[in-house]
Structures are given as structure tokens and as C-alpha cells.
Scaffold this motif. Structure first.
Motif, PDB file in Angstrom:
ATOM      1  N   GLU A  71       4.507  88.896 -16.088  1.00 48.27           N
ATOM      2  CA  GLU A  71       3.648  90.088 -16.112  1.00 48.27           C
ATOM      3  C   GLU A  71       4.427  91.309 -16.581  1.00 48.27           C
ATOM      4  N   GLU A  72       5.666  91.444 -16.140  1.00 44.86           N
ATOM      5  CA  GLU A  72       6.503  92.550 -16.591  1.00 44.86           C
ATOM      6  C   GLU A  72       6.821  92.415 -18.081  1.00 44.86           C
ATOM      7  N   VAL A  73       7.055  91.190 -18.536  1.00 43.32           N
ATOM      8  CA  VAL A  73       7.340  90.943 -19.955  1.00 43.32           C
ATOM      9  C   VAL A  73       6.128  91.315 -20.805  1.00 43.32           C
ATOM     10  N   VAL A  74       4.931  90.899 -20.384  1.00 43.92           N
ATOM     11  CA  VAL A  74       3.709  91.218 -21.132  1.00 43.92           C
ATOM     12  C   VAL A  74       3.470  92.726 -21.142  1.00 43.92           C
ATOM     13  N   ALA A  75       3.714  93.400 -20.018  1.00 46.02           N
ATOM     14  CA  ALA A  75       3.546  94.854 -19.968  1.00 46.02           C
ATOM     15  C   ALA A  75       4.507  95.553 -20.926  1.00 46.02           C
ATOM     16  N   ALA A  76       5.734  95.061 -21.012  1.00 46.17           N
ATOM     17  CA  ALA A  76       6.712  95.650 -21.937  1.00 46.17           C
ATOM     18  C   ALA A  76       6.287  95.423 -23.381  1.00 46.17           C
ATOM     19  N   ILE A  77       5.756  94.254 -23.677  1.00 42.82           N
ATOM     20  CA  ILE A  77       5.282  93.975 -25.040  1.00 42.82           C
ATOM     21  C   ILE A  77       4.122  94.907 -25.381  1.00 42.82           C
ATOM     22  N   ALA A  78       3.187  95.075 -24.455  1.00 42.49           N
ATOM     23  CA  ALA A  78       2.045  95.964 -24.692  1.00 42.49           C
ATOM     24  C   ALA A  78       2.504  97.398 -24.933  1.00 42.49           C
ATOM     25  N   LYS A  79       3.552  97.814 -24.256  1.00 43.21           N
ATOM     26  CA  LYS A  79       4.076  99.175 -24.419  1.00 43.21           C
ATOM     27  C   LYS A  79       4.823  99.346 -25.739  1.00 43.21           C
ATOM     28  N   LEU A  80       5.591  98.328 -26.153  1.00 48.39           N
ATOM     29  CA  LEU A  80       6.443  98.435 -27.338  1.00 48.39           C
ATOM     30  C   LEU A  80       5.715  98.143 -28.649  1.00 48.39           C
ATOM     31  N   ALA A  81       4.715  97.288 -28.618  1.00 43.80           N
ATOM     32  CA  ALA A  81       4.073  96.804 -29.848  1.00 43.80           C
ATOM     33  C   ALA A  81       3.528  97.909 -30.756  1.00 43.80           C
ATOM     34  N   PRO A  82       2.875  98.930 -30.241  1.00 43.84           N
ATOM     35  CA  PRO A  82       2.326  99.950 -31.152  1.00 43.84           C
ATOM     36  C   PRO A  82       3.387 100.714 -31.945  1.00 43.84           C
ATOM     37  N   ASP A  83       4.619 100.765 -31.429  1.00 44.80           N
ATOM     38  CA  ASP A  83       5.672 101.534 -32.094  1.00 44.80           C
ATOM     39  C   ASP A  83       6.544 100.701 -33.023  1.00 44.80           C
ATOM     40  N   LEU A  84       6.272  99.398 -33.140  1.00 45.11           N
ATOM     41  CA  LEU A  84       7.092  98.549 -34.011  1.00 45.11           C
ATOM     42  C   LEU A  84       6.800  98.839 -35.482  1.00 45.11           C
ATOM     43  N   PRO A  85       7.827  98.754 -36.327  1.00 45.28           N
ATOM     44  CA  PRO A  85       7.563  98.867 -37.769  1.00 45.28           C
ATOM     45  C   PRO A  85       6.789  97.641 -38.261  1.00 45.28           C
ATOM     46  N   ASP A  86       6.211  97.747 -39.451  1.00 49.25           N
ATOM     47  CA  ASP A  86       5.413  96.642 -40.000  1.00 49.25           C
ATOM     48  C   ASP A  86       6.237  95.384 -40.258  1.00 49.25           C
ATOM     49  N   SER A  87       7.553  95.509 -40.322  1.00 53.49           N
ATOM     50  CA  SER A  87       8.409  94.359 -40.626  1.00 53.49           C
ATOM     51  C   SER A  87       8.724  93.504 -39.401  1.00 53.49           C
ATOM     52  N   VAL A  88       8.283  93.935 -38.219  1.00 52.57           N
ATOM     53  CA  VAL A  88       8.538  93.194 -36.980  1.00 52.57           C
ATOM     54  C   VAL A  88       7.239  93.123 -36.187  1.00 52.57           C
ATOM     55  N   SER A  89       6.958  91.944 -35.622  1.00 49.54           N
ATOM     56  CA  SER A  89       5.734  91.800 -34.827  1.00 49.54           C
ATOM     57  C   SER A  89       6.005  90.999 -33.567  1.00 49.54           C
ATOM     58  N   PHE A  90       5.073  91.087 -32.625  1.00 47.08           N
ATOM     59  CA  PHE A  90       5.132  90.312 -31.394  1.00 47.08           C
ATOM     60  C   PHE A  90       4.075  89.221 -31.428  1.00 47.08           C
ATOM     61  N   THR A  91       4.418  88.073 -30.856  1.00 47.03           N
ATOM     62  CA  THR A  91       3.464  87.001 -30.590  1.00 47.03           C
ATOM     63  C   THR A  91       3.687  86.551 -29.154  1.00 47.03           C
ATOM     64  N   VAL A  92       2.611  86.434 -28.401  1.00 49.07           N
ATOM     65  CA  VAL A  92       2.677  85.935 -27.034  1.00 49.07           C
ATOM     66  C   VAL A  92       2.071  84.544 -27.028  1.00 49.07           C
ATOM     67  N   VAL A  93       2.820  83.562 -26.546  1.00 50.81           N
ATOM     68  CA  VAL A  93       2.338  82.189 -26.445  1.00 50.81           C
ATOM     69  C   VAL A  93       2.251  81.849 -24.966  1.00 50.81           C
ATOM     70  N   SER A  94       1.044  81.520 -24.519  1.00 49.84           N
ATOM     71  CA  SER A  94       0.813  81.213 -23.111  1.00 49.84           C
ATOM     72  C   SER A  94       0.273  79.797 -22.964  1.00 49.84           C
ATOM     73  N   ASP A  95       0.586  79.194 -21.827  1.00 54.31           N
ATOM     74  CA  ASP A  95       0.041  77.872 -21.533  1.00 54.31           C
ATOM     75  C   ASP A  95      -1.285  77.985 -20.786  1.00 54.31           C
ATOM     76  N   ASP A  96      -1.768  79.207 -20.590  1.00 60.12           N
ATOM     77  CA  ASP A  96      -2.981  79.463 -19.824  1.00 60.12           C
ATOM     78  C   ASP A  96      -4.145  79.771 -20.769  1.00 60.12           C
ATOM     79  N   PRO A  97      -5.103  78.853 -20.919  1.00 66.43           N
ATOM     80  CA  PRO A  97      -6.250  79.124 -21.785  1.00 66.43           C
ATOM     81  C   PRO A  97      -7.100  80.301 -21.305  1.00 66.43           C
TER      82      PRO A  97
END
Length: 163
Positions: A71-97
Motif C-alpha cells: 500500500e505504501e509502494v502504490v501510494a508512492a507510485i501515485a504521488k511520483l507518476a505525474p511528475d515523471l518525464p515522458d521517457s520513464v513510466s510506471f507499471t503496477v502488476v498485481s496478482d489481485d483481479p
């Protein structure tokens, strides 16, 4: 038996036990070191090629539905993702459908247990840095949001160096 002989035997046994414990710890440290570099230099499996965008360095977060740190990792991704340059992206892979955490539009979300299992790192949550060709260049356990921020900074710096 003389007291000196008994003391020498006891010290020898204690020394042998100490050596055995040290050898066991050394072996465990080596196993953990190998686990940290598991998958580096490997191209993602065929079913995982939908991860990321072509020509973009992707930070893949492998999370688990039963993981309190995730949950902390996902929150950090949500916070950081909007500020990433176009050359870097996030992908979250979950085992929970039924994964339902809020993520920005720029974060790719994969809720497929099959793809989750195909990412073969021996720890969860995990962060993988995948280059533009789909080759894993770095893996690490994601123990906190600070680790996510650090990996994002490294991925951005890596991408800027390669330009």
C-alpha cells in the motif's frame, strides 16, 4: 579428567559451533545477494511484453494482495507518476483481479495473476527497471515509498545519460 582438558574440549566445541553458525550466515547472505540480482539481463516473458510502452524505460512494481508494505509502494507510485518525464513510466502488476487502488492515468495497471507469476523475482513487493527493449536492468525489493522514489530518480538519471 583434568579441568584444563575439559575447558579445552568445551572451548573447541564452542569454537566449532561458532564456525558452523558463521558458515550458515555467509551462505544465507550469498543466497540473498543472488536473489537481489535475479532476472537482471533477462527479457520479460512473452506474455509480459505488454508491460510498458515502446521506447520508454519502465519501472515495474510487482505487488501482492496480502502485502502490508504494498500500500505504501502504490501510494508512492501515485504521488511520483505525474511528475515523471515522458521517457520513464510506471507499471503496477498485481496478482489481485479486484485491485482497486487509485492510480494516475499515466500508470499502467495489470491485474493478471499469470503475468504476475511470470515476473520471477523472489520477493514481493519488488521493483524492476525495464529498458526500452524489454530487458530487466535492475531489480530490488520495494521496502518503502522511499525506495520507489530512489529507483525513479535512478531511472530518470539513467535515461538522461543514455540520451
Amino acid at each position: 579428567m583434568e579441568p584444563i582438558t575439559a575447558a579445552v574440549i568445551i572451548l573447541f566445541v564452542l569454537f566449532a559451533l561458532l564456525l558452523a553458525a558463521g558458515a550458515g550466515l555467509y551462505r544465507r547472505v550469498k543466497e540473498l545477494e543472488l536473489a537481489a540480482y535475479s532476472g537482471v539481463g533477462v527479457k520479460l516473458a512473452q506474455e509480459s511484453l505488454s508491460i510498458g510502452r515502446p521506447g520508454v524505460t519502465t519501472i515495474v512494481a510487482k505487488i501482492n494482495r496480502r502485502c502490508p508494505v504494498c500500500e505504501e509502494v502504490v501510494a508512492a507510485i501515485a504521488k511520483l507518476a505525474p511528475d515523471l518525464p515522458d521517457s520513464v513510466s510506471f507499471t503496477v502488476v498485481s496478482d489481485d483481479p479486484a485491485f482497486d487502488k487509485k492510480l494516475p492515468e499515466s500508470v499502467q495497471l495489470i491485474k493478471d495473476p499469470e503475468i504476475w507469476r511470470s515476473i520471477s523475482v523472489p520477493f514481493t513487493p519488488a521493483l524492476l527497471v525495464v529498458d526500452e527493449q524489454g530487458v530487466i536492468v535492475y531489480t530490488t525489493p520495494a521496502g518503502s515509498g522511499d525506495v520507489v522514489a530512489d529507483i525513479a530518480r535512478r531511472a530518470i538519471a539513467r535515461k538522461e545519460v543514455s540520451l
